[in-house]
Scaffold this motif. Structure first.
Motif: not given
Length: 696
Positions: A549-558
């Motif tokens: 199965a697919l699992a999802f995540a996200r990262t963000s930065f500046a």
């Protein structure tokens, strides 16, 4: 025999039930009540004290970043414990938030805990546990509408800003700020809240909801480097800041925010500037004596605009300038004496300073009845070129993004024809074939053996076939979008991750950038146990990926970027793109207004490339290819942009593929086959493409 087995099974169930009944339920603390933004629980341990205060009085937008100010005091022995809370999300999921804290004997700690705004609660409980010792507190949360505005006041006094409750919807125009604001069919609500200086966020994402920041009698000398960087990133990404400065001109003009200012501060003197400002804003001045005024000179900086909106004796009283996509406004007098005259005066003052017209007033005009380019970024920001963290750079809800993340062979469903054929053979063998063969052999009693054997064989075949089709290799698909912010040393970016697991596994994903934040994404129904885990130096998104199965995540930065991608135009009309980044860029393209996507080739680090738009090679794409995905996702095909840095218009962009991710994220729990795709975008402004000597 069957009776004996049934009796043993029932005995086992009864034993489990007794064991569960014997285990006492943890005692729940009683309901509590308290102040408007912080509620204190009954202490289960009198030697540990805790209070929780949300940023901006608890105002937040559901699903966007905000923060909790957690204060702990240890009156006993050394402790190492964990702060924990649970955030409600979409689709009835929840995300746990945890952070480990060390509390030496007699110490006090204050920290800001980043959270995603909950969707279904108005009170948020935060627990602290250290072994058998524990305490808790509750914070009141106040969700605001998607079309409403939020103003953050840095300090301990709202100074009349809380007198603003509504603002005219301004027809189809969007309000100032960088948050996720939508066109409104009604007058917009206005909310405000305090941001204590000592508790200002160190992550720029936590400033995401604010349309304006106001800092009266600013003293940034106590800011940590991370707090100052977060403010820089917020403004560079489209935020707006108002500063007032008088006697503390050195702390402002020579402190960590000096490069944000549109003016140079050189001293302080007594003048009638406060009365002049009151007269210009059309209300009677309560000030009948000279007041301190900071001495300022308008600053000229490459790639930035500055404007003196009101002057007294040649010195700016109200100045404004750009920084990246945002603006910084400086008042060189203290407005608090005039603000304190009445609530009506305070409301009028802030409506004019913050460009927030009263309901029914119609089109926004400059408060000083003058033509000002400053209105362009304030009223026309956030058009098609949205600048919200994780929003313009993570179109996870678009068909393009989903196709990229799901473009894994094992993710594709098994063809229906295969399933139908498999089921037909199975039913044929287990039914008619089994019956007819055993009847012909006159061994019908053997069906007690052939029936389960057939089931086991086909189960093994189904498992082996699924393993063959789905594969045994875990796969990580990463799609990173990074954008350079011209006129500043910053870039910001965000990555979407799709995890394809061939067995149930617990994953932990960390951003490799100090300002980075990671978050597990819920709502897909394919992952469980979603957590945000913080330490003193990092944040990690933890989630459980299910088998196949697919699992999802996200990262963000500046962060500050290691170089630049500049664009200019020569006298002969040639465009020049220079690469000072430490990357060799491939598949570089130029996308401009009124022209097709142009392929300008590769561009090595330290090199430049010259081309004539009319002679460049036009790029065509297969709509189903990855190339089309990243170009279309970045908006390379130009759309009219309403955002301008004062007088300058976005006329195109340079888009390139990065050879490696700009954000070095770290994954624990699996060693997957990695499919990483990183894209860099650099907006191009009209003044950069003006021929030398021409007026932009």
């Amino acid at each position: 025999m069957k009776s004996l087995l049934l009796a043993l099974f029932m005995a086992l169930l009864v034993g489990v039930g007794w064991a569960q009944d014997a285990e006492p339920e943890p005692e729940q603390p009683p309901a509590v009540s308290g102040g408007p933004s912080s509620v204190f629980g009954t202490l289960t341990d009198p030697l540990v004290r805790m209070s929780v205060r949300p940023l901006a009085g608890g105002h937040f937008r559901p699903g966007e970043w905000t923060g909790l100010i957690v204060r702990l005091e240890n009156l006993g022995d050394d402790l190492q414990g964990e702060i924990a809370t649970e955030i409600s999300g979409q689709d009835f999921h929840s995300i746990g938030v945890r952070r480990t804290v060390e509390l030496p004997a007699g110490s006090r700690r204050e920290l800001v805990l980043p959270i995603k705004g909950p969707t279904r609660v108005d009170r948020l409980r935060v627990d602290f546990r250290a072994g058998r010792r524990s305490t808790y507190a509750e914070a009141r949360m106040r969700p605001i509408g998607t079309s409403d505005l939020l103003i953050g006041v840095i300090g301990e006094d709202l100074a009349g800003v809380n007198g603003l409750h509504e603002v005219d919807r301004m027809a189809s125009r969007l309000p100032p700020g960088r948050g996720n604001i939508y066109d409104a069919s009604r007058d917009r609500g206005v909310r405000s809240g305090l941001l204590p200086v000592s508790s200002l966020p160190e992550h720029p994402q936590l400033f995401e909801p604010f349309n304006w920041l106001v800092w009266l009698d600013a003293d940034p000398s106590s800011l940590t480097p991370a707090q100052a960087e977060a403010l820089h990133s917020y403004i560079a990404s489209g935020g707006h800041l108002v500063l007032t400065v008088t006697e503390r001109w050195r702390q402002v003009g020579q402190g960590p925010l000096q490069d944000l200012l549109p003016v140079d501060l050189t001293g302080v003197r007594s003048s009638e500037a406060s009365s002049e400002l009151a007269d210009a804003l059309r209300f009677a001045s309560p000030i009948d004596s000279p007041q301190p005024q900071a001495i300022a000179r308008l600053r000229s900086q490459p790639g930035r605009e500055a404007e003196s909106l009101l002057e007294v004796s040649g010195d700016p009283v109200w100045a404004a300038g750009t920084y990246g996509r945002g603006t910084v406004h400086v008042l060189t007098v203290d407005p608090r004496p005039m603000i304190r005259v009445s609530d009506t005066v305070a409301e009028s003052f802030w409506r004019q300073i913050l460009y927030l017209p009263a309901p029914g007033s119609g089109t926004l005009a400059h408060p000083l009845d003058r033509e000002s380019a400053l209105l362009v970024p304030l009223v026309g920001s956030l058009g098609d070129e949205s600048t919200e963290f994780g929003e313009q750079l993570s179109p996870d809800d678009t068909e393009v993004m989903n196709e990229v993340l799901r473009n894994i062979p094992g993710v594709q469903p098994i063809p229906l024809s295969w399933l139908v054929a498999f089921a037909a053979v199975y039913l044929l063998l287990i039914g008619p074939v089994d019956f007819l063969v055993l009847r012909w052999l006159r061994r019908e009693v053997l069906t007690w053996i052939t029936f389960p054997v057939t089931i086991l064989v086909f189960s093994a075949l189904a498992l082996a076939g699924t393993t063959y089709v789905k594969g045994t290799q875990t796969v990580l698909t990463r799609y990173e979008l990074v954008e350079i912010i011209p006129g500043t040393p910053y870039w910001h970016g965000s990555s979407m991750y799709g995890f394809w697991a061939t067995q149930r596994v617990r994953l932990s994903l960390e951003s490799g950038v100090d300002s980075g934040l990671a978050e597990p994404l819920e709502g897909h129904g394919l992952s469980a146990q979603l957590d945000l885990v913080y330490s003193a130096s990092s944040s990690a998104a933890q989630l459980t990926a299910q088998t196949w199965a697919l699992a999802f995540a996200r990262t963000s930065f500046a962060a500050k970027r290691p170089g630049d991608l500049s664009v200019s135009r020569d006298a002969d009309g040639s465009y020049v793109v220079r690469n000072t980044l430490p990357y060799d860029l491939e598949r570089v393209m130029f996308c401009g207004s009124g022209m097709s996507t142009l392929d300008i080739g590769g561009l090595k680090s330290g090199a430049e490339i010259r081309f004539r738009p009319e002679r460049a090679t036009e790029r065509t794409f297969d709509p189903k290819s990855e190339t089309a995905s990243w170009v279309l996702s970045m908006g390379c095909h130009h759309r009219p942009a309403r955002w301008r840095p004062l007088t300058h218009l976005v006329v195109g962009s340079v888009v390139a593929e990065l050879p490696a991710p700009a954000e070095p994220s770290v994954l624990h729990g699996m060693d997957p086959q990695r499919r990483s795709f990183s894209v860099l975008r650099r907006p191009v402004y009209d003044h950069e493409l003006s021929a030398p000597g021409a007026t932009p």
